[in-house]
Structures are given as structure tokens and as C-alpha cells.
Design a protein around this motif. Structure first.
Motif, mmCIF file in Angstrom:
data_model
loop_
_atom_site.group_PDB
_atom_site.id
_atom_site.type_symbol
_atom_site.label_atom_id
_atom_site.label_comp_id
_atom_site.label_asym_id
_atom_site.label_seq_id
_atom_site.Cartn_x
_atom_site.Cartn_y
_atom_site.Cartn_z
ATOM 1 N N TRP A 252 5.229 2.280 -2.147
ATOM 2 C CA TRP A 252 6.021 2.310 -3.374
ATOM 3 C C TRP A 252 6.845 3.568 -3.528
ATOM 4 O O TRP A 252 7.684 3.632 -4.405
ATOM 5 N N LEU A 253 6.618 4.557 -2.699
ATOM 6 C CA LEU A 253 7.473 5.730 -2.793
ATOM 7 C C LEU A 253 8.673 5.637 -1.859
ATOM 8 O O LEU A 253 9.685 6.256 -2.094
ATOM 9 N N LEU B 93 7.716 14.261 -3.080
ATOM 10 C CA LEU B 93 6.503 14.170 -3.881
ATOM 11 C C LEU B 93 5.298 14.672 -3.089
ATOM 12 O O LEU B 93 4.417 15.333 -3.630
ATOM 13 N N VAL C 217 4.327 20.597 -7.930
ATOM 14 C CA VAL C 217 4.520 19.176 -8.231
ATOM 15 C C VAL C 217 5.492 19.002 -9.395
ATOM 16 O O VAL C 217 6.228 18.023 -9.458
ATOM 17 N N PHE C 218 5.558 19.978 -10.286
ATOM 18 C CA PHE C 218 6.544 19.890 -11.359
ATOM 19 C C PHE C 218 7.953 20.005 -10.792
ATOM 20 O O PHE C 218 8.858 19.280 -11.194
ATOM 21 N N PHE D 117 8.764 16.669 -9.065
ATOM 22 C CA PHE D 117 9.159 15.600 -9.986
ATOM 23 C C PHE D 117 10.545 15.866 -10.553
ATOM 24 O O PHE D 117 11.318 14.945 -10.775
ATOM 25 N N ARG D 118 10.857 17.134 -10.788
ATOM 26 C CA ARG D 118 12.162 17.466 -11.359
ATOM 27 C C ARG D 118 13.278 17.105 -10.384
ATOM 28 O O ARG D 118 14.251 16.453 -10.756
ATOM 29 N N GLU E 260 14.026 13.350 -9.485
ATOM 30 C CA GLU E 260 14.785 12.581 -10.470
ATOM 31 C C GLU E 260 16.261 12.481 -10.099
ATOM 32 O O GLU E 260 16.895 11.472 -10.380
ATOM 33 N N TYR E 261 16.811 13.531 -9.476
ATOM 34 C CA TYR E 261 18.230 13.475 -9.103
ATOM 35 C C TYR E 261 18.473 12.323 -8.133
ATOM 36 O O TYR E 261 19.449 11.591 -8.251
ATOM 37 N N ASN F 210 17.996 8.967 -9.935
ATOM 38 C CA ASN F 210 19.137 8.652 -10.789
ATOM 39 C C ASN F 210 20.266 8.025 -9.985
ATOM 40 O O ASN F 210 20.903 7.065 -10.429
ATOM 41 N N GLU G 175 19.442 4.559 -9.114
ATOM 42 C CA GLU G 175 19.596 3.673 -10.255
ATOM 43 C C GLU G 175 21.067 3.376 -10.516
ATOM 44 O O GLU G 175 21.437 2.251 -10.839
ATOM 45 N N ARG H 38 15.517 1.943 -10.656
ATOM 46 C CA ARG H 38 15.195 3.350 -10.486
ATOM 47 C C ARG H 38 14.153 3.531 -9.399
ATOM 48 O O ARG H 38 14.162 4.485 -8.640
ATOM 49 N N PHE H 39 13.292 2.572 -9.326
ATOM 50 C CA PHE H 39 12.133 2.734 -8.472
ATOM 51 C C PHE H 39 12.122 1.725 -7.334
ATOM 52 O O PHE H 39 11.903 2.061 -6.199
ATOM 53 N N HIS H 40 12.334 0.480 -7.687
ATOM 54 C CA HIS H 40 12.351 -0.567 -6.671
ATOM 55 C C HIS H 40 13.743 -1.159 -6.643
ATOM 56 O O HIS H 40 14.067 -2.006 -7.461
#
Lengths: 167, 395
Positions: B97-98, B141, B156-157, B160-161, B164-165, B168, B171, B177-179
């Protein structure tokens, strides 16, 4: 404490208790599948930051948690541990079912090994739809749950009666 | 009639020998430790999901370990038999899933091979771009999460930050966004939106910055080095025996990458990239190789963006897709390792049988060998550095 023994709590006290409870939810992350990453993004990323809602996502075990987010596919092999961990949580406890798989089986609706909905095993308070839901959707689910906690009648809960939600 | 046997005559010589041994062992009795079976999982933060590992401990040393799979078994191979080809892509997105998009590509390429359809060059290039972006989204990740397993929560922060780029951009182009579910037999769902290429250049710069940042933040750290260097060493021969692939085997010094070594319709042959290897084979090497891979992936994406050809993104494909009878095996270098699909078609709307070879299942098969003799805290770092996704193990 006479009033409470009789099951009558003054309204301001109920309000105060519920407000305190809803802004100190300790959430146990039950990361199962894809949704776990989106839940991680909601809980662990600086962009979504769940702690501003008063939710603390790092209890060490389920015994310290008020809320569990079941995020991902529940398989028949995983169902008994889920039931057991839910039983270990202290009352009052809440469950958010995140994602289509945990809600109803999702894309695995005809799979032989997937439990079609976590609500077959444990009672669910809030369903968050999506495959996977965006982190914002999970945050909205938490806000909905907080509204629900705010409107709870504490007295009936303490008497062991089923919960009545005053809308 | 009694069934009990007669007592054997006492061998006094042997008895005295046993008594002497017992007396000796009594001296050591305080130093002895009792064996203990520790159950890590199925719900444990270090297992990235629902892997369960049963380890038998002697003190703090693991003497025996056994991964218990199947807590995330969702029956993909059976489900593909009752889906049509376009529906299968929705499903197989969720195996790893990643690395979402990277799962679709080998299946679609296999089906295209059976149908003797070829996607236009622009579609192939965009596929490659998204493939590498999936790799970035996946491995960033890992780079952050490895810190968490060692007690550093900050990386990990950052992961995650900066992830997102990339998400995005995914998406913006695909709607997911994910799948993404963006790949179609014969091309892609739709073309890139306006301004996407420039945005993507910016995001790739951010990914490279993230790599530099993490190198400064984590890799030079003394605790990180002590806890990963020389821990969980996999010699190349053992790794190959267990069927390891991807960065795990490259960290053991095996220079093997399907992007370069395998003939593929995707655009990897058009770009210039290096396959990184590391001779050590320990947890640190696996981390280091993955970090370099993210950098290489960002550079591949930027090179592809510069030379992106114009033209259609879909070739001529019938509305109702029927794949002619035949068998095909197609595999690619996914973020976690070699992933392949063996598709058997009988001319119907969906596959007759689809065998999925996913990387993580083989990567964790080495655990009983690898965990023998390590200490309990190192179990966590080794699990994290092997980097598996539960959906990829159990399918």
C-alpha cells in the motif's frame, strides 16, 4: 454524592465531565492495512496534527486507551485479537472504524478470509468512509465522536444502562 | 497382567558420574537463565502492521524465531479470478500500500504483452515517472520510520511532511492521493494537468533536501551507527538462497536491479542512473542503499520530466477488454524488491489464474535464520531495516 447514587447528576456537572473527557481522548492506533498510513499521517504528521483536538495518540497499551481506531482490513485470523484487545480497554470506550474494509469489507467484499465489517465483533461508534479515507476525514470522525461524548448522559452510563445520546 | 516394566538394575558407576555432574552444575545454577517464549505481535508498533514473530529467548538472546504470517491475508489471487482486468488494478493497488502505483505496472504490462498492445511513448514515460514517485513515497516513510524504531521520533515527522508533496502531485494527476488506479491497458487514464511538470520539479528538489537533511540528522548519529552497524548481517550467498530482492540484496553487495537488467517497455533505458550497492549487508547498509535509491529516483523523475515526449496517452484498445488465451510472466523492480505477476488467461474478461510474486514474503523468509543469536532490541532494528509491508507479505 447523594444525587449521583440516585443516578441524577446536575447538568453543569455532566457538562463539565463530558467536556473534560472529550478533550482528553487517548487513542490506541490499531493499524492494520493501508488506512494505517493515513491514520499515521493524521496522527504523526505536522500537517494534520491531531493533538490540537485534544487527542493523544501514544498510549503504551490498550489498557490505557479510551478510543481505538480500527484502520484497515479485519481478517478472520485477526478478529479474535481485536476482540480481546477491545475487552482489555477500560470503560467508557469508543471505537472508530476507519475505511471501507473495517466498515463493511470494502473491495474484499467477496473474499474468503476477510471479516465483512468490524462491527460484527465489537460495537462501533463512528464509521469513517473511504478507501482509504483522507486524514481530514479521520479528523472529522474524531470531531463527531467528541460531539457524541459531549451529549452523553453520564448517569445512565454509570448505572450500566445502555447509552442514551441526547442530540 | 501388569504393563510396568521391571526396574533396570542400578549402574552405580553411572550414578556416581551423574551425581558429580549435578554437583558441578549446581555451582552454575545462579548463572542459568530459563528459556522464555516472547510473542512480538500481531499488534506491535515495530512490525508495521500485523506480523507476528514468536521468539524463544535465552536471557536476552534469541535462540529461535518464527514469523507467523497470514493476519493480513485478503485472498488477492483468488479475487483476481472473479474480477475483470480493469477491476484487478483497483485491487492490486493495495498489495503494497505504500508503493501503490508500482503494483499496477507489472500486471498491466503483462496483460498488454498478452494482448500485443503497446502504450504510446508518452504513457510509458509518465508510467515511469509515477513508478519512481511511488518509490519515493514508499521509501521516505521507511527512512523516517527507521528512526522511530531506534528511539528518534523526529525523522518520521519530516518523512510525513515531505511525503505529502509527492502525494499531492499524485492526487493532482490521478485523483487518488493514495491509491491512484491510473494505469489502463494500453495507456493511462488521463493526461497530466497543466503546470504539473514544474510542480514536480519543485517536489523532487524537496525530496533531495529531505535526503540531505536525514543524512545529517540521523546517519551520522552515534547511537544510530552503533545500533545498526554490524547488526543483522546477511551474506550475499545466504540472501540469494532465501530469495531476497531489492535493496535488501543490494545492501549485501549483489548488483542486481531489474530496472537496468531486464528489458522493459518503460522508460528506464532512456535515463542515466546508478544502482547503488553496499558491501556490508548489515542494517546500516540497507538504510544507506535505500537513502541513495530515493535520491536516484528523484533524479530519474527529473530527467524524465525534462525529456517528456508529447503525443497521445492511450493506444487503440477495444471498449470491452478481452485478453487472448496464453500465459505471461512480468516482473519489475518495485520499491520493496522484485514483484511479478504470472497471468494465465483463457480468453475471458478476467484472468483465469494470477500468481503474485511479492517481494516482502521472500524478504521476511530469512527472519528465522537472521534473528538467531541477536539480542531483543536488535530484533526491532533488523525488522525495521528489512522493510516489509504486511499486505505485501500476506497478500
Amino acid at each position: 454524592m447523594g444525587l449521583i447514587d440516585k443516578g441524577k447528576i446536575p447538568k453543569p456537572l455532566t457538562w463539565l465531565l463530558n467536556t473534560s473527557r472529550k478533550y482528553s481522548l487517548w487513542v490506541y492506533q490499531w493499524g492494520l492495512a493501508c488506512c494505517a498510513i493515513e491514520m499515521g499521517a493524521a496522527f504523526g504528521s505536522p500537517r494534520y496534527d491531531v493533538m490540537r483536538l485534544g487527542v493523544i495518540p501514544f498510549p503504551a497499551s490498550a489498557r490505557q486507551a479510551d478510543l481505538v481506531v480500527i484502520s484497515g482490513t479485519v481478517t478472520d485470523k485477526m478478529a479474535p485479537p481485536i476482540r480481546r484487545l477491545w475487552e482489555q480497554m477500560p470503560d467508557p470506550k469508543y471505537v472508530i472504524s476507519m475505511g471501507s474494509c473495517a466498515n463493511c469489507g470494502g473491495p474484499y467484499w467477496d473474499s474468503y478470509s476477510v471479516t465483512k465489517g468490524v462491527d460484527q465483533i465489537i460495537p462501533v461508534d463512528v464509521y469513517v468512509p473511504g478507501c482509504p479515507p483522507r486524514p481530514e476525514a479521520l479528523l472529522e470522525g474524531i470531531v463527531l465522536l467528541q460531539e457524541r461524548i459531549q451529549n452523553e448522559d453520564m448517569a445512565s452510563r454509570w448505572r450500566g444502562e445502555p447509552m442514551h445520546v441526547v442530540a | 497382567m501388569s504393563l510396568t516394566a521391571h526396574p533396570a538394575p542400578v549402574d552405580w558407576q553411572k550414578a556416581s558420574y551423574v551425581a558429580a555432574q549435578a554437583a558441578d552444575s549446581r555451582i552454575n545454577v545462579e548463572l542459568e537463565t530459563e528459556g522464555m517464549v516472547l510473542n512480538i505481535g500481531p499488534q506491535h508498533p515495530a512490525t508495521h502492521g500485523t506480523l507476528r514473530i514468536v521468539v524463544r529467548l535465552d536471557g536476552e538472546e534469541v535462540v529461535w524465531a518464527e514469523p507467523v504470517c497470514g493476519y493480513m491475508h485478503r485472498g488477492y489471487e483468488k479475487l483476481t479470478e472473479v474480477r475483470t482486468y480493469p477491476q484487478v488494478t483497483t485491487l492490486i493497488n493495495r498489495i503494497d500500500w505504500l508503493g501503490h502505483f508500482a503494483n499496477e505496472v507489472p500486471f498491466i504490462l503483462g496483460a498488454e504483452q498478452l494482448m500485443e498492445v503497446e502504450a504510446p511513448p508518452r504513457a510509458q514515460w509518465i508510467r515511469t515517472i509515477f513508478f519512481e514517485m511511488a518509490r519515493i513515497a514508499n521509501i521516505t516513510l521507511f527512512l523516517g520510520d527507521m528512526g522511530v524504531q531506534l528511539g528518534a521520533l523526529t525523522p518520521v515527522f519530516y518523512a510525513f511532511r515531505d511525503r505529502e508533496y509527492v502525494l499531492n502531485l499524485m492526487e493532482a494527476a490521478t485523483g487518488g492521493r493514495f491509491h491512484p488506479n491510473y494505469d489502463r491497458i494500453g495507456g493511462l487514464k488521463e493526461d497530466l494537468p497543466r503546470g504539473w511538470v514544474d510542480e514536480c520539479h519543485g517536489a523532487m528538489r524537496k525530496v533531495r533536501d529531505f535526503c540531505d537533511q536525514l543524512e545529517d540528522l540521523l546517519m551520522g548519529n552515534e547511537i544510530f551507527q552503533t545500533r545498526t552497524r554490524g547488526i543483522g548481517v546477511i551474506p550475499a550467498s545466504v540472501g540469494l538462497d532465501y530469495g531476497l530482492s531489492g535493496a535488501n540484496i543490494r545492501a549485501s553487495g549483489v548488483d542486481w536491479d531489474l530496472r537496468r537488467d531486464e528489458e522493459s517497455p518503460l522508460a528506464w533505458k532512456e535515463v542515466d542512473f546508478k544502482v547503488w550497492t553496499h558491501p556490508d549487508g548489515d542494517s546500516f547498509a540497507r538504510y544507506w542503499v535505500r537513502l541513495q535509491e530515493v535520491r536516484e529516483a528523484a533524479s530519474i523523475v527529473q530527467q524524465l520530466l525534462d525529456g517528456l515526449p508529447s503525443g497521445p496517452i492511450m493506444s487503440k484498445v477495444p471498449k470491452i477488454i478481452k485478453v487472448p488465451a496464453g500465459e505471461v510472466w512480468h516482473h519489475t523492480e518495485n520499491p520493496l524488491g522484485e514483484m511479478g505477476y504470472y497471468i494465465v488467461s483463457q480468453g475471458g474478461l478476467g484472468p483465469f489464474r494470477c500468481k503474485i510474486r511479492s517481494a516482502s514474503f521472500n524478504n521476511v523468509s530469512i527472519l528465522p535464520w537472521l534473528l538467531k543469536g541477536v539480542y531483543v532490541p536488535d530484533v526491532i532494528t533488523i525488522l525495521a531495516s528489512l522493510y516489509f509491508i504486511l499486505g505485501d507479505i500476506d497478500r
